[in-house]
Design a protein around this motif. Sequence first.
Motif, mmCIF file in Angstrom:
data_model
loop_
_atom_site.group_PDB
_atom_site.id
_atom_site.type_symbol
_atom_site.label_atom_id
_atom_site.label_comp_id
_atom_site.label_asym_id
_atom_site.label_seq_id
_atom_site.Cartn_x
_atom_site.Cartn_y
_atom_site.Cartn_z
ATOM 1 N N ALA A 23 16.876 -1.505 -41.017
ATOM 2 C CA ALA A 23 17.069 -0.059 -40.843
ATOM 3 C C ALA A 23 18.518 0.286 -40.510
ATOM 4 O O ALA A 23 19.000 1.364 -40.868
ATOM 5 C CB ALA A 23 16.142 0.470 -39.755
ATOM 6 N N SER A 24 19.208 -0.637 -39.857
ATOM 7 C CA SER A 24 20.599 -0.374 -39.487
ATOM 8 C C SER A 24 21.576 -0.752 -40.602
ATOM 9 O O SER A 24 22.783 -0.675 -40.410
ATOM 10 C CB SER A 24 20.961 -1.117 -38.196
ATOM 11 O OG SER A 24 21.026 -2.507 -38.433
ATOM 12 N N GLY A 25 21.052 -1.175 -41.743
ATOM 13 C CA GLY A 25 21.907 -1.472 -42.881
ATOM 14 C C GLY A 25 22.377 -2.913 -42.969
ATOM 15 O O GLY A 25 23.347 -3.201 -43.665
ATOM 16 N N ASP A 26 21.705 -3.820 -42.273
ATOM 17 C CA ASP A 26 22.067 -5.235 -42.310
ATOM 18 C C ASP A 26 20.887 -6.057 -42.830
ATOM 19 O O ASP A 26 20.219 -6.749 -42.065
ATOM 20 C CB ASP A 26 22.493 -5.707 -40.919
ATOM 21 C CG ASP A 26 22.960 -7.157 -40.894
ATOM 22 O OD1 ASP A 26 23.020 -7.797 -41.962
ATOM 23 O OD2 ASP A 26 23.265 -7.653 -39.790
ATOM 24 N N PRO A 27 20.628 -5.989 -44.144
ATOM 25 C CA PRO A 27 19.480 -6.719 -44.668
ATOM 26 C C PRO A 27 19.629 -8.240 -44.575
ATOM 27 O O PRO A 27 18.636 -8.950 -44.444
ATOM 28 C CB PRO A 27 19.381 -6.261 -46.122
ATOM 29 C CG PRO A 27 20.737 -5.768 -46.460
ATOM 30 C CD PRO A 27 21.328 -5.233 -45.183
ATOM 31 N N SER A 28 20.864 -8.746 -44.604
ATOM 32 C CA SER A 28 21.056 -10.197 -44.460
ATOM 33 C C SER A 28 20.666 -10.647 -43.066
ATOM 34 O O SER A 28 20.018 -11.693 -42.895
ATOM 35 C CB SER A 28 22.508 -10.581 -44.744
ATOM 36 O OG SER A 28 22.832 -10.314 -46.082
ATOM 37 N N GLY A 29 21.054 -9.869 -42.057
ATOM 38 C CA GLY A 29 20.651 -10.172 -40.681
ATOM 39 C C GLY A 29 19.141 -10.079 -40.531
ATOM 40 O O GLY A 29 18.513 -10.913 -39.863
ATOM 41 N N ALA A 30 18.571 -9.085 -41.172
ATOM 42 C CA ALA A 30 17.116 -8.918 -41.123
ATOM 43 C C ALA A 30 16.418 -10.121 -41.733
ATOM 44 O O ALA A 30 15.414 -10.607 -41.190
ATOM 45 C CB ALA A 30 16.720 -7.646 -41.880
ATOM 46 N N ALA A 80 14.283 -7.251 -47.565
ATOM 47 C CA ALA A 80 15.580 -7.653 -47.008
ATOM 48 C C ALA A 80 16.369 -8.456 -48.037
ATOM 49 O O ALA A 80 17.574 -8.227 -48.230
ATOM 50 C CB ALA A 80 15.379 -8.459 -45.726
ATOM 51 N N HIS A 81 15.701 -9.389 -48.709
ATOM 52 C CA HIS A 81 16.389 -10.169 -49.746
ATOM 53 C C HIS A 81 16.847 -9.264 -50.884
ATOM 54 O O HIS A 81 17.972 -9.382 -51.368
ATOM 55 C CB HIS A 81 15.475 -11.267 -50.290
ATOM 56 C CG HIS A 81 15.295 -12.437 -49.377
ATOM 57 N ND1 HIS A 81 16.315 -13.013 -48.654
ATOM 58 C CD2 HIS A 81 14.191 -13.165 -49.083
ATOM 59 C CE1 HIS A 81 15.861 -14.035 -47.959
ATOM 60 N NE2 HIS A 81 14.567 -14.146 -48.197
ATOM 61 N N PHE A 82 15.986 -8.356 -51.321
ATOM 62 C CA PHE A 82 16.336 -7.438 -52.405
ATOM 63 C C PHE A 82 17.549 -6.600 -52.028
ATOM 64 O O PHE A 82 18.496 -6.469 -52.797
ATOM 65 C CB PHE A 82 15.137 -6.537 -52.734
ATOM 66 C CG PHE A 82 15.398 -5.565 -53.845
ATOM 67 C CD1 PHE A 82 15.270 -5.956 -55.166
ATOM 68 C CD2 PHE A 82 15.752 -4.258 -53.583
ATOM 69 C CE1 PHE A 82 15.506 -5.063 -56.213
ATOM 70 C CE2 PHE A 82 15.984 -3.353 -54.610
ATOM 71 C CZ PHE A 82 15.864 -3.758 -55.931
#
Length: 129
Positions: A16-23, A47-49
């Motif tokens: 949600a905060s814009g960090d899909p790699s961290g997610a 998140a991977h997408f």
Amino acid sequence: MTDIRELLRKGRMFRASGDPSGAARYLAEAAEHAPHDRTVLTELALAHFQSAALGKAEGVLRSLVELDPSDGYTRLLLGRTLARQSRHVEALPQLRLAAAITRDPEVESEVARVEARVTTTREAPPPSP
């Protein structure tokens, strides 16, 4: 004992905060502990997408399709993942299934866009040497 709900919460927060790699780091850990949890796997695939780890997204989405072949959202995401890799011919059946399952006009529009790409690709002349 690993708290899967906490890992899922953290993964969603990072996404949600814009960090899909961290997610993806948190969600991958959650998926290790709950490999058949569709919520965890869906969040991990997203998140991977979103981080353009499309091969990883595809792998997770194919696992989700095996768990529930009638999940229209998973089919849509798999189709989008394949299309984003310019694998339009492979994406089309997934998107068509998603459209049939969801009856969503936006998904039907996506099918039309990918169909147009497939038609254009088939009609394009081969590249010059």
